[in-house]
Design a protein around this motif. Structure first.
Motif, short mmCIF file in Angstrom:
data_model
loop_
_atom_site.label_atom_id
_atom_site.label_comp_id
_atom_site.label_asym_id
_atom_site.label_seq_id
_atom_site.Cartn_x
_atom_site.Cartn_y
_atom_site.Cartn_z
N THR A 75 42.56 27.93 -39.36
CA THR A 75 41.93 27.28 -38.04
C THR A 75 40.47 27.07 -38.26
N ALA A 102 38.77 35.99 -34.56
CA ALA A 102 39.70 35.91 -35.63
C ALA A 102 39.13 34.49 -36.42
N VAL A 103 38.72 33.68 -35.60
CA VAL A 103 38.32 32.20 -35.94
C VAL A 103 36.68 32.21 -36.26
N ASP A 119 28.67 37.43 -29.18
CA ASP A 119 29.90 37.66 -28.54
C ASP A 119 29.59 38.93 -27.75
N SER A 179 36.59 25.97 -31.90
CA SER A 179 37.90 26.27 -32.09
C SER A 179 38.41 26.61 -30.61
P1 NAD Z 1 39.93 36.31 -30.68
O1 NAD Z 1 40.21 37.03 -29.47
O2 NAD Z 1 40.17 36.79 -31.96
O3 NAD Z 1 38.20 36.02 -30.45
C1 NAD Z 1 37.70 35.75 -29.44
C2 NAD Z 1 36.19 36.37 -29.61
O4 NAD Z 1 35.20 35.97 -28.64
C3 NAD Z 1 36.09 37.98 -29.52
O5 NAD Z 1 35.58 38.51 -30.61
C4 NAD Z 1 35.51 38.04 -28.14
O6 NAD Z 1 34.68 39.52 -28.24
C5 NAD Z 1 34.64 37.11 -27.90
N1 NAD Z 1 34.07 36.69 -26.50
C6 NAD Z 1 34.90 36.84 -25.43
N2 NAD Z 1 34.14 36.48 -24.34
C7 NAD Z 1 33.02 36.06 -24.95
C8 NAD Z 1 31.85 35.43 -24.06
N3 NAD Z 1 31.88 35.57 -22.89
N4 NAD Z 1 30.76 35.27 -25.09
C9 NAD Z 1 30.67 35.39 -26.47
N5 NAD Z 1 31.96 35.91 -26.83
C10 NAD Z 1 33.24 36.36 -26.36
O7 NAD Z 1 40.42 34.78 -30.46
P2 NAD Z 1 40.40 33.64 -31.81
O8 NAD Z 1 41.80 33.85 -32.41
O9 NAD Z 1 39.40 33.72 -32.87
O10 NAD Z 1 40.44 32.30 -30.93
C11 NAD Z 1 39.40 31.80 -30.40
C12 NAD Z 1 39.48 30.46 -29.56
O11 NAD Z 1 40.01 29.48 -30.35
C13 NAD Z 1 40.39 30.89 -28.50
O12 NAD Z 1 39.96 30.03 -27.41
C14 NAD Z 1 41.85 30.44 -29.10
O13 NAD Z 1 42.73 29.90 -27.95
C15 NAD Z 1 41.35 29.29 -29.98
N6 NAD Z 1 42.36 28.97 -30.94
C16 NAD Z 1 42.55 29.88 -31.98
C17 NAD Z 1 43.49 29.56 -32.92
C18 NAD Z 1 43.75 30.60 -34.14
O14 NAD Z 1 44.15 30.05 -35.08
N7 NAD Z 1 43.37 31.91 -34.00
C19 NAD Z 1 44.15 28.32 -33.15
C20 NAD Z 1 43.69 27.52 -32.23
C21 NAD Z 1 42.83 27.61 -31.32
#
Ligand code: NAD
Length: 352
Positions: free
Chosen positions: A148, A181-182, A201, A257
């Protein structure tokens, strides 16, 4: 609770309410559209405040998957599953196996994967009862997040080329909201091409890692959207572009993302009026599902990533289409996705 007249129903083909008394499973599987292929979409576990809220979420998310896979050129339809429950307290092998049996009963019309609240090992447990699971190591592609991030990176490059005329990212300032993760992998790609990173973050460890590994600078979470940067990359939450945040935005490009970045359709129009290039979320974050789709023909990372890289070309196509037809990029993405999934080439009704 409304279903056929629900505001998010939008011609869903099938909605299945799954209940298993023994394990306490209450789940909903929504299959939006299978014109292009089986409906693929992750399973989310969330303590919804009401059944209505769960239904609204699953309908919205499964429709989103139809559009995402269509625009990415995949032979997949859109579907999604939600389990009503607390991911920290309510998980059990029996619950996931019960869900696996419901998925199996759909005969391959719906394929599940991980999503919020669900880990790869939970998908593996579901897979004890059905083969219709994806995104697990045994199938080859594993965690979709790095894929992603690579797709978001190619989308940012396309947007920077289109909007700023830069052919690489040296000196381009990017604000990343969320280093999960992304976001972490995205920061790695961007720093590797010489972008200047501002990050935020709510997790201190995630910040510390980005500062030491990528030479990023950090700002408070509530301040990240107002930074004077070229690109704002939302990688944490949905609905970050809303009435409250929009007046503070200084970036000329929004590309990240997070799903459902615009709180409402009219925010897409407001961004267009303000001269901000918005890269539609389901277009730029399709790398994970593209990666998973390669499991079905024997996973090959090189082939998968070559297809993910084409997200950049699709972004350019959308930018041009939106400009030519004087519409928002969000609307342009919807129209191009609909052209493909609403006009299938001879969908068979019976196995040959
Ligand atoms: P994740 O939960 O691993 O990471 C999210 C990060 O955002 C965390 O480190 C969290 O501490 C931080 N966070 C939360 N609230 C915050 C705020 N108010 N300000 C700043 N940081 C904050 O999720 P992810 O897998 O990295 O996904 C991120 C986004 O991308 C999500 O919206 C998810 O739906 C979308 N997405 C992810 C994928 C994927 O492959 N993982 C695919 C498509 C879409």
């Amino acid at each position: 609770m409304k279903l056929f007249s629900h505001p998010e129903f939008d011609n869903h083909e099938e909605v299945v309410f799954c209940h298993d008394a023994a394990s306490g499973l209450n789940a909903i599987i929504a299959i939006h559209n299978t014109n292009l292929g089986p409906a693929l979409g992750g399973c989310r576990m969330w303590p919804y405040a009401s059944e209505d809220e769960a239904l609204t979420d699953v309908l919205r998310l499964s429709k989103g998957m139809t559009y995402k896979s269509s625009l990415a050129g995949l032979s997949l339809g859109g579907g999604k599953c939600v389990i009503i429950g607390n991911a920290r307290k309510d998980k059990s092998e029996a619950l996931f196996r019960a869900l696996g049996r419901f998925i199996e009963s759909l005969g391959g019309r719906y394929i599940t994967a991980e999503d919020v609240g669900i880990k790869v090992r939970d998908v593996e447990t579901i897979g004890l009862e059905t083969d219709h699971v994806a995104g697990i190591p045994a199938k080859g592609s594993g965690d979709p997040s790095p894929a992603t991030a690579f797709g978001v990176f190619t989308g940012i490059k396309a947007a920077v080329r289109y909007k700023l005329g830069n052919h690489d990212l040296r000196g381009v300032r990017v604000a990343i909201q969320g280093l999960g993760a992304v976001g972490y992998h995205l920061a790695n790609y961007l720093a590797g091409e010489g972008a200047e990173l501002l990050v935020a973050d709510i997790n201190e460890d995630a910040i510390a890692r980005a500062l030491s590994e990528f030479g990023a600078k950090s700002v408070a979470p509530e301040a990240i959207i107002a930074q004077n940067v070229d690109v704002f990359a939302p990688c944490a939450l949905g609905a970050v572009i809303n009435d409250e945040t929009l007046p503070h935005l200084k970036a000329r490009i929004i590309a990240g993302s997070a799903n459902n970045q615009l709180a409402d359709d009219h925010h897409g129009e407001a961004l267009k009026q303000a001269g901000v290039l918005y890269v539609p979320d389901y277009l730029i974050n399709a790398g994970g599902v593209i990666n998973i789709s390669h499991e079905f023909n024997g996973y090959d990372r090189g082939r998968a990533y070559a297809q993910i890289a084409r997200i950049g070309e699709t972004c350019e196509e959308i930018f041009r289409f939106a400009e030519t037809h004087v519409m928002t990029t969000a609307k342009a993405a919807d129209q191009l996705a609909e052209r493909r999934f609403l006009k299938p080439e001879g969908k068979p009704t019976k196995a040959a």
